[in-house]
Design a protein around this motif. Sequence first.
Motif, PDB file in Angstrom:
ATOM      1  N   GLU A   1       0.815  -1.216   0.000  1.00 60.77           N
ATOM      2  CA  GLU A   1       0.000   0.000   0.000  1.00 60.77           C
ATOM      3  C   GLU A   1       0.848   1.264   0.000  1.00 60.77           C
ATOM      4  OE1 GLU A   1      -3.907   0.003   2.174  1.00 60.77           O
ATOM      5  OE2 GLU A   1      -2.910  -1.608   3.279  1.00 60.77           O
ATOM      6  N   ASN A   2       1.802   1.337   0.912  1.00 60.81           N
ATOM      7  CA  ASN A   2       2.600   2.556   1.041  1.00 60.81           C
ATOM      8  C   ASN A   2       4.062   2.184   1.217  1.00 60.81           C
ATOM      9  OD1 ASN A   2       3.961   4.902   2.290  1.00 60.81           O
ATOM     10  ND2 ASN A   2       1.906   5.794   2.290  1.00 60.81           N
TER      11      ASN A   2
ATOM     12  N   ASP B   1       6.797   4.071   1.403  1.00 59.44           N
ATOM     13  CA  ASP B   1       7.531   4.868   2.400  1.00 59.44           C
ATOM     14  C   ASP B   1       7.323   4.318   3.813  1.00 59.44           C
ATOM     15  OD1 ASP B   1       8.618   6.555   0.524  1.00 59.44           O
ATOM     16  OD2 ASP B   1       7.008   8.038   0.679  1.00 59.44           O
ATOM     17  N   ASP B   2       6.089   3.935   4.121  1.00 61.00           N
ATOM     18  CA  ASP B   2       5.813   3.396   5.452  1.00 61.00           C
ATOM     19  C   ASP B   2       6.534   2.067   5.692  1.00 61.00           C
ATOM     20  OD1 ASP B   2       4.237   5.551   5.965  1.00 61.00           O
ATOM     21  OD2 ASP B   2       2.316   4.505   5.709  1.00 61.00           O
TER      22      ASP B   2
ATOM     23  N   GLN C   1       1.429  -4.422   7.147  1.00 58.10           N
ATOM     24  CA  GLN C   1       0.650  -3.421   6.407  1.00 58.10           C
ATOM     25  C   GLN C   1      -0.472  -4.060   5.601  1.00 58.10           C
ATOM     26  OE1 GLN C   1       1.861  -1.058   2.576  1.00 58.10           O
ATOM     27  NE2 GLN C   1       2.681   0.088   4.321  1.00 58.10           N
TER      28      GLN C   1
END
Length: 543
Positions: free
Chosen positions: A299-300, A302-303, A319
């Motif tokens: 999904e992300n 960077d996270d 995640q």
Amino acid sequence: MTDKPPHREAAVTSVLPDGDVPIGDHPFDPDEEVLAALGYRQEFRREFSLWTTFCVSFAVLGLLPSFASTLFFGMGYAGTGGMVWGWIVAIVFIQCVAMSGGLYYAAAVLAPEGYGPFAAWITGWSNWIGQVTAAPSVDYALAAMILAAGSINNPAYTPTNYQVFLLSIFIMLLHGCISSMPTKWIANFNSVGSSFNILALFIVIIMVPAGTNRSNPKFTPSKDVWGTITNGTEFPDGVAVLMSFISVIWTMSGYDSAFHLSEECSNANIASPRAIVLTSGVGGLLGWFLQLVVAYTVENIDDVITSPLGQPWASYLLQVLPQKTALAILSLTICCAFSMGQGCMVAASRVAFAYARDDCFPGSKIWKRVNKTTRTPVNAVWFNCVIGMLMLLLIFAGTVAISALFSIGAIAAFVAFTIPIFIRVFFVGNRFRRGPWHLGKFSRPIGTASVAFVALMLPILCLPSVVGQDLTPDLMNWTCLVYGGPMIMVTIWWFVDAHKWFKGPKVNIEHKMLSRSGNAVEGADVDQATSSNTPSISKDIKD
């Protein structure tokens, strides 16, 4: 002896005078006679089959834990577009290297007259550096995953460098003990571990997309997966994609383990090269499927990369999956990583033993001893283990410093594997004598592609992710120093002193008619001294 002894059936010409093969104190089987023709005494029991040899290679490859350990580089440098396209491009050239490469013995045999010992020296040291960094890098990543699992269960817990270091040391000691066991025990252990690796990989490939808790949409659209490069570096997108190849190269750098076990493998002329190609081919395909699963579900980015868990794979699983499912898959990855680390330790010990047998190392007399009880090179195991534990001190220098172990492993292994290819393509040419496993008319084109790929990747893998004022010592890519420094030192050592006494691969069989010692390869006609299209050199390439 018969009119056509096994070593001649295998297209191997003896390095001993007049193509002779020494008479042993017992009848030679085909594998042992081929080894004798190349000037080496059988040291180990041949208790590895094609399957168990493949199992060790696949365990060292460790697709699932390797991918988990290097997700930071693949996803962090180039995003999903770089992951899926980069893997396809890289794996094509990596397969070329796997099919046409060789190591220490091959470099000595193929090199122009007078340069055999030097070619073997550089190839051997580069290969050993790659091998000795493998287990500590895997065990460091394994320790980080174990502690990340603790953080998931207890969000208030944050692992410290000291805890990561101590756990990594403990795992190294366990692997050292297992690698000191008899050959058959090790083969069985790796067979179980590799079977589990394969099973876990399929479970992950199925469970992640089936169990993801994403919605709106459940999967990332294909145009975003294939067309989006999330550049995590300060270089142009194309360079960032090339930098992400470190993930692919390090993941795929274990296929050569079959070389190091060929003296313990039956029908090594065929089984070893087949195990190499099988490992790289199966690994490349399954690895790409795993890339696609992650690319379509993340999904992300960077996270994932910046998560306080400190382990991108654990962050990714948390995640996209419910916590219990994420922990289950992380547990599978941890078990696979343990098997992988042990396989790395076994392969590295055989390399150290082989080079010590030719007196490459200080104290070689100690490291080349074979334990009388286990019939394995126990001293070489612990020689590598101690050096690996010292390398883990890089943990205290920061994440970037310890990550250099991954780059070093990738560079060192591919440099060593490519040196014989370079010599064969640009110096030997049509004088090359094929063995029972060869590439036919495709040998030189594939070899040329291999050399070009490695030459391109050498500087790329040494680049830091940032430049200019953003580049500080803690963000510097220390690969060029940590790998280049030792290689420069051993090169200086060669010209100052080692050239006087290191003569390359040695003959350690006492001939019944003539006493021979030193380098029986140097100066030999290349067509007569080499056994095959480099991967199938039938002696355990002994590196």
